[in-house]
Scaffold this active site. Structure first.
Site, PDB file in Angstrom:
ATOM      1  N   CYS A 172      -5.493   4.646   1.313  1.00 14.85           N
ATOM      2  CA  CYS A 172      -4.194   3.982   1.405  1.00 14.85           C
ATOM      3  C   CYS A 172      -3.086   5.009   1.537  1.00 14.85           C
ATOM      4  O   CYS A 172      -2.631   5.578   0.541  1.00 14.85           O
ATOM      5  CB  CYS A 172      -3.958   3.089   0.184  1.00 14.85           C
ATOM      6  SG  CYS A 172      -2.391   2.171   0.251  1.00 14.85           S
ATOM      7  N   CYS A 175       0.096   4.053  -0.267  1.00 18.54           N
ATOM      8  CA  CYS A 175       0.016   4.265  -1.716  1.00 18.54           C
ATOM      9  C   CYS A 175       0.189   5.739  -2.079  1.00 18.54           C
ATOM     10  O   CYS A 175       0.862   6.073  -3.055  1.00 18.54           O
ATOM     11  CB  CYS A 175      -1.332   3.795  -2.255  1.00 18.54           C
ATOM     12  SG  CYS A 175      -1.785   2.114  -1.813  1.00 18.54           S
ATOM     13  N   ASP A 176      -0.441   6.628  -1.310  1.00 20.87           N
ATOM     14  CA  ASP A 176      -0.573   8.024  -1.734  1.00 20.87           C
ATOM     15  C   ASP A 176       0.124   9.040  -0.838  1.00 20.87           C
ATOM     16  O   ASP A 176       0.273  10.198  -1.218  1.00 20.87           O
ATOM     17  CB  ASP A 176      -2.063   8.398  -1.811  1.00 20.87           C
ATOM     18  CG  ASP A 176      -2.842   7.490  -2.756  1.00 20.87           C
ATOM     19  OD1 ASP A 176      -2.269   7.093  -3.774  1.00 20.87           O
ATOM     20  OD2 ASP A 176      -4.011   7.192  -2.461  1.00 20.87           O
TER      21      ASP A 176
END
Length: 353
Positions: A172, A175-176
């Site tokens: 992701c 997300c990261d």
């Protein structure tokens, strides 16, 4: 079969399940939540208790947790029997395991009963609904059900990939991708569909160069997405190659990857600090096949606009098990809230609560 009939059984944990439990418990529905069995095979697939977020490290995009030292709060908020097994707090904000333990504790504080087991079979053909746990012979009965079993990211299945998960390997980018380890450094994105191009485009905001590795010579993505990536000067497409090994070391985590051509015997090495998989997700809905309506990819269908209703009245779905588009912790929590409110209102409309 149990004679007790639960108002609501929540199947699954993670942001969706715990939020549903918090709202259901505060509505005095006395929810029973099955968080999943603590089996190694589940953890390997990212579907153990507490959900996928418990397999991540830093969480920078969940509202309410700016950078700071939460050590004292975690010690005070989470039961000692759980806190003693958690990794030391890193003083940057909140981690995935910390956030999930906080949600779990909050749900329990309001009276949610939690069982660390799977639901392996269901019967939604009549009221009350019936659910079969993995452990024991007895079926459960419930007036309403919330499904929050999530979806697991697909990985290549490489041993080296597993070694560097959360140390440069991610499924992701949203997300990261903004983490310091990826800034102004090269990264690799694997895939050929819309999601892969979105991930590559997103990472181009942070990385010095993005290598988009695709096993074929043509994208599966829509033309609009293809145009976006071909016009992005920071994205370099590596056609007709597959990844055979993720490279790295204990100090730096991911340092690159080895690639193999799909058209000849050549190989190449790419240096990179990040390795992002964008080859799809698999919803955890195997035990629901033939019981609830799904799309072609196996995600549960929401059958009423802006509601969490499924194809069976009284059964609701929240989080990534039904959301194949956003797949974020905060959106999962939002639909968890919605599913509990939907269940409460449905029970009231049926005179069941």
């Amino acid at each position: 079969m149990s004679e007790k009939i639960e108002n609501v059984i929540i199947v699954g944990s993670g942001p969706a399940g715990w939020t549903a439990a918090i709202y259901a418990a505060r509505a005095n529905l006395k929810p029973l939540l099955y968080e999943g069995a603590a089996l190694q095979e589940h953890y390997d697939l990212g579907r153990g208790p507490l959900g996928q977020l418990a397999m991540t490290t830093e969480v920078e995009n969940f509202p309410g947790f700016p950078s700071g030292d939460l050590g004292g709060y975690l010690d005070d908020a989470i039961d000692d029997s759980l806190r003693q097994y958690m990794a030391p707090h890193q003083k940057h904000g909140v981690s995935g395991p910390e956030l999930m333990e906080l949600m779990r504790q909050q749900a329990k504080n309001f009276g949610t009963r939690v069982v660390t087991d799977d639901i392996v079979e269901v019967d939604f053909s009549e009221q009350p609904f019936k659910l079969k746990p993995r452990e024991g012979e007895e079926w459960l009965k419930a007036r309403s059900v919330i499904i929050a079993t999530g979806a697991r990211a697909n990985y290549l299945g490489l041993k080296s990939e597993e070694t560097y998960k959360n140390r440069g390997v991610s499924a992701c980018a949203v997300c990261d991708g903004a983490l310091p380890r990826f800034r102004e450094k090269p990264c690799i994105v694997v895939g050929g569909g819309d999601s892969a191009i979105e991930e590559a485009d997103y990472m181009s905001k942070y990385s010095s160069v993005v290598y988009l590795v695709h096993r074929r010579d043509k994208f599966r993505a829509s033309q609009a997405m293809v145009d976006r990536v071909t016009e992005n000067k920071k994205v370099e497409v590596v056609w007709n190659h597959v990844v055979t090994e993720v490279l790295g070391d204990d100090q730096n985590g991911v340092t690159g990857a080895m690639l193999e051509s799909t058209v000849d015997d050549s190989t190449k090495k790419l240096d990179a600090s990040g390795f992002f998989l964008a080859i799809g997700h698999t919803p955890n809905t195997d035990f629901l096949k033939g019981k609830l309506e799904m799309n072609n990819a196996g995600y549960l269908k929401w059958t009423v606009p802006f509601r969490t209703n499924t194809s069976v009245n009284g059964v609701f779905a929240s989080g990534d098990v039904a959301d194949d588009y956003y797949r974020q912790a905060v959106t999962a929590a939002g639909t968890g809230c919605m599913s509990a409110l939907d269940a409460e209102r449905w029970l009231a409309s049926q005179g069941l609560h």
